[in-house]
Every structure is written in structure tokens, then in C-alpha cells.
Design an enzyme around this catalytic site. Structure first.
Site, PDB file in Angstrom:
ATOM      1  CB  THR A  48      -0.925  -0.001   1.227  1.00  0.00           C
ATOM      2  OG1 THR A  48      -1.774  -1.145   1.171  1.00  0.00           O
ATOM      3  CG2 THR A  48      -1.783   1.250   1.266  1.00  0.00           C
ATOM      4  CG  HIS A  51      -0.500   0.428  -4.490  1.00  0.00           C
ATOM      5  ND1 HIS A  51      -0.153   0.105  -5.782  1.00  0.00           N
ATOM      6  CD2 HIS A  51      -0.945  -0.725  -3.927  1.00  0.00           C
ATOM      7  CE1 HIS A  51      -0.379  -1.178  -5.992  1.00  0.00           C
ATOM      8  NE2 HIS A  51      -0.857  -1.704  -4.873  1.00  0.00           N
TER       9      HIS A  51
END
Length: 347
Positions: A48, A51
Site C-alpha cells: 500500500t 501504491h
């Protein structure tokens, strides 16, 4: 505690947008009522966070903002009314801030709140020396738990939730498609549940790690995964298939490896719709299960597993880097040169 009001202080590694991490510094205020100030020891970097760095979550993250949610530390100070945590206690954080009012919350599934704020994404995260959070999300650690190991609790809780959602039982066969950090942790939790574990992963170093932990490993680029699963299960197929690779091809292929009435757990985040073989789901009466983040019982199991010393934590942690090398750690993870890199936030 108001959302987006998670105070910080000291040196910080902040996401500044456009793929950049910058070093900043901020004064630290004393914690308010119901708040706990943590001196962060270590913070891990996950998919995450990658990202976020690549700009895929700019609609959720303010800039510049310290990110990070896989952490460990010790309590520096507490605000008025805090009774469950004492100064000096080793802790981690379960980084979910739910509203308490939506249908998901009122039905008992607060972890997938329809208005969920993920701490370290929507709010300031742990890549800073002092971090203030609500008492409600602070999780105590058993005395003596190495703080390096404790930074693995949050991703391990993800794996614990995935395995619990699957209803995996001793003696069953679990196929893990994708041997990245979460896939490896799922394999470890599955093995400690008493299952037989197969890990499909193209990266040789990650296959070697899984093999050292007792899993059967398969290189899906050069070996026939279907044949190996059939051989290992007497032609039945896996009881549970965990799709962790996050590729359209692996999602489509996953149903091929499950036994009749097997369970398929979608762990990876697919940002766009991908094909699923629904005929196979129908034909074999498969169950398709979603698994997102974790609940407190998963966090507690992760704490127990880490504190027990039964996990190869030192092998999972590929490197520990000082705070000012956070950008380098992101680069290592982006090209799969490491399994898990921790940032030593105080150095």
C-alpha cells in the site's frame, strides 16, 4: 479524536507527491485527552505504501504527510483519561479508524466500515519519531518482544484474518498464489494452523524462503502448477486457494486449483475488474471469499505469534535502514529485492 488530526513530531519521512519522499521536521505537542504519544521505533513498508509513492492514492493522502502503518514503539506520554497504557510500555497500533454508525459498524464488522479511515493513509502515519494516536487503537505488546519483530504484527494480522476467513483446518491443503510478503505470512499462519502448504511464486529467493519454512514451492513460469496441486492432493485439488499475486491471469486461474466445494480467498487488491471463471465456481460449488484488513482477534493472534518466537522474523526482515534512507527502502521493495524492510525511525 478528529479525523486527520493525528499529531506528529520530530524527524519525519513524508510522502511529498510525484513519487518522492522528503525529510521534514515538526514540533511535537503533548497528547490530549484520550490520546497516546508513541516514540516510534520501527516502521515497515508495504505494498500500500508503494501504491502511495507511485501516486495511485493521491485522492486519499494529503501532501506532504508522513505515511506508514506497520510499526512498533514505546509510549512516550499519555493524555488525560488514558488508563489502559502506561508510559514506557511497548506497543503497536491497529491502524483503523471507523465511524461506529454505518451499517457495517452497527452489524459488528467495524473493520470494513463504510466510512473507514486507514491510519497512515487518510491520516498521518508512523514514519516520524513521535506519533500521537487515540488510545483505542493502541495495542500493548508482551514485555520482551523485540521491537523489530513487533513491526511485523500488522501485516501478520492481515494473514491471520485471511486464514481465519478461509476456515482452514488442520490437515487441509492451502495453495498460496503469490509469495510476496503477505503471501509468505499467509503460508506461515496456514502451516501453524496445521495445514499442508503449497506456494506458487516465480521469484527464486522467495521460493527458497518458503521452502525453508516447510512449504512445497512451485515456479509457475516453468512448472505445471495444476499438475503439482493434483499430485499433492490425490487429484482432489486444494481445500483453500489464496489469490495474493494480484494479477488478472492468476485470478482467472485460481478456480482451477480448488477442490469440489473448496474456498477461494481473494487477498490481493485488484484496482480494476478482472475475469473470474464463474462456470468453475458453479460447477464445483466453490466459495469465493473476500478478505480485507483484520479484526482485533486477528491482531491479538499476530501479537501472540510474534511474541512466541515461533516465526522466522529475522529472516522475514531483509534489512533495517535509518529514517533518512526511507526512499532507498522503497526502491528495494519496488523491484522485489527484499521481503520486508524496516525503517529505524529514531536513527
Amino acid at each position: 479524536m478528529a479525523r486527520s488530526q493525528y499529531a506528529g513530531g520530530g524527524r519525519q519521512a513524508s510522502y511529498a507527491g510525484h513519487g518522492t519522499i522528503e525529510m521534514t521536521e515538526a514540533p511535537a505537542a503533548a497528547p490530549g485527552p484520550g490520546q497516546v504519544q508513541i516514540r516510534v521505533a520501527y516502521c515497515g513498508i508495504c505494498g500500500t505504501d508503494l501504491h502511495i509513492l507511485h501516486g495511485a492514492m493521491d485522492h486519499r493522502v494529503r501532501t506532504p504527510q508522513p505515511i506508514g502503518h506497520e510499526m512498533s514503539g514505546t509510549v512516550e506520554a499519555v493524555g488525560a483519561g488514558v488508563e489502559s497504557i502506561a508510559v514506557g510500555a511497548p506497543v503497536t497500533v491497529m491502524p483503523l479508524d471507523w465511524c461506529g454508525d454505518c451499517p457495517a459498524c452497527t452489524s459488528g464488522t467495524q473493520h470494513i466500515c463504510q466510512n473507514l479511515d486507514f491510519v497512515g493513509i487518510e491520516t498521518t502515519g508512523a514514519m516520524q519519531q513521535l506519533w500521537t494516536v487515540p488510545e483505542s487503537i493502541v495495542v500493548p505488546l508482551p514485555e520482551g518482544t523485540p521491537l523489530t519483530h513487533a513491526a511485523l504484527v500488522e501485516p501478520l494480522a492481515v494473514a491471520a484474518h485471511d486464514v481465519r476467513r478461509s476456515r482452514l483446518t488442520p490437515g487441509e491443503t492451502a495453495l498460496v498464489i503469490g509469495g510476496g510478503p503477505i503471501g509468505q505470512l499467509i503460508a506461515l499462519v496456514a502451516a501453524r494452523t496445521g495445514a499442508h502448504v503449497i506456494v506458487a511464486e516465480p521469484n527464486a529467493e522467495r521460493r527458497a524462503f518458503a521452502a525453508r519454512q516447510g512449504a512445497i514451492v512451485v515456479d509457475p513460469l516453468n512448472e505445471d502448477l495444476a499438475q503439482i496441486v493434483q499430485e499433492r492432493t490425490g487429484g482432489a485439488g486444494a481445500d483453500v486457494v489464496f489469490e495474493v499475486a494480484g494479477l488478472a491471469a492468476t485470478a482467472l486461474d485460481a478456480t482451477n486449483h480448488a477442490r469440489t466445494r473448496g474456498r477461494l480467498v481473494m487477498v490481493a487488491i485488484h484496482p480494476k475488474p478482472v475475469p473470474i471463471d464463474l462456470h468453475r465456481v458453479f460447477w464445483r460449488e466453490l466459495e469465493l471469499l473476500g478478505a480485507r484488513v483484520y479484526e482485533r482477534e486477528d491482531f491479538d493472534r499476530a501479537v501472540d505469534l510474534v511474541a512466541s518466537g515461533s516465526l522466522p522474523c529475522d529472516e522475514i526482515i531483509s534489512d533495517v535502514v535509518p529514517l533518512d534512507r526511507t526512499a532507498d527502502a522503497f526502491e528495494r521493495l519496488a523491484d522485489a529485492r527484499a521481503l520486508k524492510v524496516l525503517v529505524d525511525v529514531q536513527n
